[in-house]
Design a protein around this motif. Structure first.
Motif, mmCIF file in Angstrom:
data_model
loop_
_atom_site.group_PDB
_atom_site.id
_atom_site.type_symbol
_atom_site.label_atom_id
_atom_site.label_comp_id
_atom_site.label_asym_id
_atom_site.label_seq_id
_atom_site.Cartn_x
_atom_site.Cartn_y
_atom_site.Cartn_z
ATOM 1 N N ASP A 238 0.865 -1.177 0.000
ATOM 2 C CA ASP A 238 0.000 0.000 0.000
ATOM 3 C C ASP A 238 0.901 1.225 0.000
ATOM 4 O O ASP A 238 1.067 1.916 1.005
ATOM 5 C CB ASP A 238 -0.899 -0.015 1.246
ATOM 6 C CG ASP A 238 -1.937 1.097 1.211
ATOM 7 O OD1 ASP A 238 -2.275 1.562 0.108
ATOM 8 O OD2 ASP A 238 -2.388 1.520 2.296
ATOM 9 N N PHE A 239 1.491 1.476 -1.174
ATOM 10 C CA PHE A 239 2.586 2.445 -1.298
ATOM 11 C C PHE A 239 2.083 3.825 -1.684
ATOM 12 O O PHE A 239 1.385 3.986 -2.683
ATOM 13 C CB PHE A 239 3.590 1.930 -2.341
ATOM 14 C CG PHE A 239 4.767 2.841 -2.543
ATOM 15 C CD1 PHE A 239 5.646 3.100 -1.512
ATOM 16 C CD2 PHE A 239 4.983 3.441 -3.772
ATOM 17 C CE1 PHE A 239 6.737 3.947 -1.696
ATOM 18 C CE2 PHE A 239 6.067 4.273 -3.980
ATOM 19 C CZ PHE A 239 6.944 4.533 -2.932
ATOM 20 N N HIS A 240 2.461 4.820 -0.876
ATOM 21 C CA HIS A 240 2.107 6.217 -1.143
ATOM 22 C C HIS A 240 3.341 7.122 -1.113
ATOM 23 O O HIS A 240 3.221 8.332 -0.913
ATOM 24 C CB HIS A 240 1.100 6.723 -0.110
ATOM 25 C CG HIS A 240 -0.247 6.081 -0.215
ATOM 26 N ND1 HIS A 240 -0.500 4.804 0.233
ATOM 27 C CD2 HIS A 240 -1.419 6.542 -0.738
ATOM 28 C CE1 HIS A 240 -1.773 4.504 0.014
ATOM 29 N NE2 HIS A 240 -2.345 5.532 -0.576
ATOM 30 N N GLU A 250 -1.034 10.638 -3.198
ATOM 31 C CA GLU A 250 -2.083 9.970 -3.970
ATOM 32 C C GLU A 250 -1.673 9.753 -5.419
ATOM 33 O O GLU A 250 -2.002 8.731 -6.025
ATOM 34 C CB GLU A 250 -3.382 10.776 -3.893
ATOM 35 C CG GLU A 250 -4.031 10.748 -2.523
ATOM 36 C CD GLU A 250 -4.201 9.322 -1.989
ATOM 37 O OE1 GLU A 250 -4.686 8.452 -2.749
ATOM 38 O OE2 GLU A 250 -3.844 9.076 -0.822
ATOM 39 N N GLU A 251 -0.947 10.715 -5.996
ATOM 40 C CA GLU A 251 -0.456 10.550 -7.372
ATOM 41 C C GLU A 251 0.525 9.379 -7.451
ATOM 42 O O GLU A 251 0.466 8.563 -8.382
ATOM 43 C CB GLU A 251 0.241 11.833 -7.827
ATOM 44 C CG GLU A 251 0.874 11.727 -9.212
ATOM 45 C CD GLU A 251 1.860 12.834 -9.503
ATOM 46 O OE1 GLU A 251 2.591 12.707 -10.502
ATOM 47 O OE2 GLU A 251 1.904 13.819 -8.738
ATOM 48 N N ILE A 252 1.426 9.277 -6.470
ATOM 49 C CA ILE A 252 2.389 8.180 -6.439
ATOM 50 C C ILE A 252 1.670 6.838 -6.328
ATOM 51 O O ILE A 252 1.994 5.876 -7.033
ATOM 52 C CB ILE A 252 3.374 8.371 -5.264
ATOM 53 C CG1 ILE A 252 4.328 9.527 -5.562
ATOM 54 C CG2 ILE A 252 4.159 7.093 -4.982
ATOM 55 C CD1 ILE A 252 5.223 9.919 -4.403
ATOM 56 N N TYR A 256 1.704 3.843 -9.153
ATOM 57 C CA TYR A 256 2.178 2.511 -8.763
ATOM 58 C C TYR A 256 1.121 1.460 -9.061
ATOM 59 O O TYR A 256 1.406 0.407 -9.647
ATOM 60 C CB TYR A 256 2.547 2.505 -7.266
ATOM 61 C CG TYR A 256 2.574 1.128 -6.666
ATOM 62 C CD1 TYR A 256 3.605 0.240 -6.987
ATOM 63 C CD2 TYR A 256 1.578 0.692 -5.796
ATOM 64 C CE1 TYR A 256 3.634 -1.050 -6.460
ATOM 65 C CE2 TYR A 256 1.603 -0.583 -5.261
ATOM 66 C CZ TYR A 256 2.629 -1.452 -5.592
ATOM 67 O OH TYR A 256 2.648 -2.718 -5.072
ATOM 68 N N LEU A 257 -0.116 1.734 -8.690
ATOM 69 C CA LEU A 257 -1.190 0.750 -8.867
ATOM 70 C C LEU A 257 -1.501 0.533 -10.343
ATOM 71 O O LEU A 257 -1.637 -0.615 -10.798
ATOM 72 C CB LEU A 257 -2.432 1.219 -8.119
ATOM 73 C CG LEU A 257 -3.566 0.197 -7.957
ATOM 74 C CD1 LEU A 257 -3.049 -1.061 -7.275
ATOM 75 C CD2 LEU A 257 -4.706 0.809 -7.166
ATOM 76 N N GLU A 258 -1.583 1.621 -11.115
ATOM 77 C CA GLU A 258 -1.890 1.473 -12.539
ATOM 78 C C GLU A 258 -0.795 0.701 -13.272
ATOM 79 O O GLU A 258 -1.084 -0.171 -14.108
ATOM 80 C CB GLU A 258 -2.074 2.864 -13.165
ATOM 81 C CG GLU A 258 -3.362 3.563 -12.740
ATOM 82 C CD GLU A 258 -3.484 4.963 -13.330
ATOM 83 O OE1 GLU A 258 -2.491 5.435 -13.953
ATOM 84 O OE2 GLU A 258 -4.547 5.594 -13.165
ATOM 85 N N GLY A 259 0.470 1.019 -12.976
ATOM 86 C CA GLY A 259 1.573 0.310 -13.625
ATOM 87 C C GLY A 259 1.597 -1.164 -13.256
ATOM 88 O O GLY A 259 1.848 -2.036 -14.099
ATOM 89 N N THR A 260 1.308 -1.459 -11.982
ATOM 90 C CA THR A 260 1.297 -2.850 -11.528
ATOM 91 C C THR A 260 0.163 -3.634 -12.184
ATOM 92 O O THR A 260 0.352 -4.778 -12.629
ATOM 93 C CB THR A 260 1.160 -2.900 -9.993
ATOM 94 O OG1 THR A 260 2.245 -2.177 -9.392
ATOM 95 C CG2 THR A 260 1.170 -4.331 -9.491
ATOM 96 N N ILE A 261 -1.014 -3.026 -12.258
ATOM 97 C CA ILE A 261 -2.162 -3.698 -12.885
ATOM 98 C C ILE A 261 -1.878 -3.985 -14.352
ATOM 99 O O ILE A 261 -2.177 -5.089 -14.856
ATOM 100 C CB ILE A 261 -3.429 -2.838 -12.724
ATOM 101 C CG1 ILE A 261 -3.897 -2.870 -11.260
ATOM 102 C CG2 ILE A 261 -4.541 -3.320 -13.654
ATOM 103 C CD1 ILE A 261 -5.014 -1.902 -10.949
ATOM 104 N N PRO A 362 11.991 1.896 -10.233
ATOM 105 C CA PRO A 362 11.482 2.856 -9.251
ATOM 106 C C PRO A 362 10.000 2.651 -8.932
ATOM 107 O O PRO A 362 9.157 2.668 -9.835
ATOM 108 C CB PRO A 362 11.730 4.211 -9.916
ATOM 109 C CG PRO A 362 11.772 3.921 -11.384
ATOM 110 C CD PRO A 362 12.367 2.555 -11.501
ATOM 111 N N ALA A 363 9.677 2.468 -7.668
ATOM 112 C CA ALA A 363 8.279 2.260 -7.269
ATOM 113 C C ALA A 363 7.446 3.518 -7.451
ATOM 114 O O ALA A 363 6.226 3.440 -7.636
ATOM 115 C CB ALA A 363 8.223 1.816 -5.810
#
Length: 429
Positions: A238-240, A250-252, A256-261, A362-363
């Protein structure tokens, strides 16, 4: 000859233990293993974040770290704010009283001297300062063992962390940049040593007990023939961002979530089973988001309760992609090639030391295309990297043996005499 029976040494362990973070609990497990093997006479208890969980799992008495149970919740009402303020005063007394009951207190691993994730000075930094100050005032030896550190910009947090380190009787770090950071913050590190993370001393689950695939029969299981796509473990977080990223947290998280998905969708499109793994209780929200976005039976989620569970899952995988530091360690310990999504120097340093420095991403700026490119390159070198990891793991284990020997010399000065005496008794006719 008349033998004198010494009073058992009272040892305390301290930290955010039992609070849902598997890495923290793994560090505690490693230290308890050392104490039970080398100092079985020691009487051990904990001052920690989740005393009920620590007592249930590790069978040691435990006391709650904070008097105020809502310590880490945001306080907006006057009553909650007043309770937090009162809690700081109560905790000073409680911590000193707890420290006074021990000859030795160990802070096992963890990133206790860093702020690479969001951190407030009056939270854990204040608690650590109370511990180290109490130890110095009351004559209890406080040891920061294989801890992580990073240079901190925020002045209040920086001051508390610096003084905590100065007041400790023993310090060692899990990597060279941690020691360098403390030196830059004004701590004399001339006698401080660097050793691997404590988790490298934990046993690795045998390959025969690796987790069985939970994917459809049409997918290739772990250990399939070369060239056959196998399962991929994806450690999520749950990276912020970190302490200095609050304005764009929130942007980070979104990037992160969009790239991972997107990364997971490509793997699933190629028929690869993906196993989602967490490292902290808070990561469940990310797992849910990925499962919702990628509706496929090829994507499953595990609920690991320990680093041993994580290692069992990762030993069954062809490849691992992970964010959390101790997820990376679990993959490296099992000899499974891993690609790191890095949010702090500690991850890059770890990967370089283990021979996988080229496989860091980079996360904060997850680029799915570049991530896939690195992933494919990693898999091409899988056999070579597995051999490298076998060698590096042996080196890490040997260095941690030296760490525990040094710890005994620093914290248990009479232990050598006592152990030699016991050995003589066993060998006597």
């Amino acid at each position: 000859m008349t033998l004198t029976h010494q009073k058992p040494v009272r040892v305390g362990v301290f930290g955010l233990l039992g609070s849902g973070n598997l890495g923290n609990d793994g560090s505690l497990e490693a230290v308890l293993g050392y104490l039970r093997a080398e100092h079985p006479e020691a009487v051990v208890d904990a001052l920690c974040g989740g005393p009920e969980a620590v007592t249930a799992r590790f069978r040691i008495p435990a006391t709650r770290l904070h008097w105020n149970r809502a310590e880490y919740r945001t306080a907006s009402r006057a009553g909650a704010i007043a309770a937090k303020g009162a809690g700081k005063l109560v905790d000073a007394v409680r911590t000193a009283a707890w420290v006074r009951r021990h000859e030795v207190v160990i802070v096992p691993g963890m990133g206790v001297l860093e702020a690479t994730l969001p951190l407030r000075p009056w939270g854990f930094p204040y608690a650590l300062f109370l511990l180290c100050a109490s130890g110095r005032l009351l004559g209890t030896r406080v040891a920061l063992v294989s801890v992580g550190a990073a240079e901190i910009r925020a002045r209040p947090t920086r001051a508390l962390v610096r003084w905590s380190a100065r007041l400790a009787a023993y310090r060692s770090y899990r990597d060279a940049p941690s020691r360098d950071a403390m030196r830059a913050m004004g701590v004399d590190t001339a006698r401080d040593e660097v050793y691997p993370d404590l988790a490298f001393s934990l046993p690795t689950p045998p390959a025969s007990t690796s987790a069985e695939s939970t994917t459809p029969e049409s997918t290739a299981p772990a250990g399939a023939s070369p060239g056959t796509p196998g399962p991929v473990c994806l450690g999520v977080m749950d990276f912020h961002g970190g302490n200095d990223d609050r304005a764009r947290a929130e942007e980070i998280h979104r990037r992160y979530l969009e790239g991972t998905i997107r990364f997971v969708r490509v793997l699933v499109g190629e028929g690869r089973p993906v196993r989602l793994l967490t490292g902290d209780a808070c990561d469940a929200a990310v797992v849910a988001a990925i499962l919702d976005a990628v509706d496929s039976p090829l994507v499953t989620a595990a609920e690991p309760a320990s680093l041993a569970d994580l290692m069992t899952e990762m030993a069954a995988a062809d490849t691992v992609v992970a964010v959390r530091y101790h997820n990376l360690i679990c993959a490296l310990k099992t000899g499974t090639p891993v690609l790191a999504l890095c949010y702090a120097t500690k991850s890059e340093t770890l990967m370089t030391e283990m021979g996988l420095g080229a496989y860091c991403h980079p996360a904060r700026e997850v680029d799915a295309d570049r991530l896939l490119e690195q992933f494919r390159e990693l898999e091409k070198r899988s056999m070579e990297l597995r051999r490298t990891l076998t060698e590096r793991n042996l080196t890490a284990a040997r260095r941690l043996e030296h760490q525990f020997t040094a710890l005994t010399a620093a914290l248990f000065p009479s232990a050598d005499h006592v152990h030699a005496h016991s050995q003589a008794q066993r060998e006597a006719p």
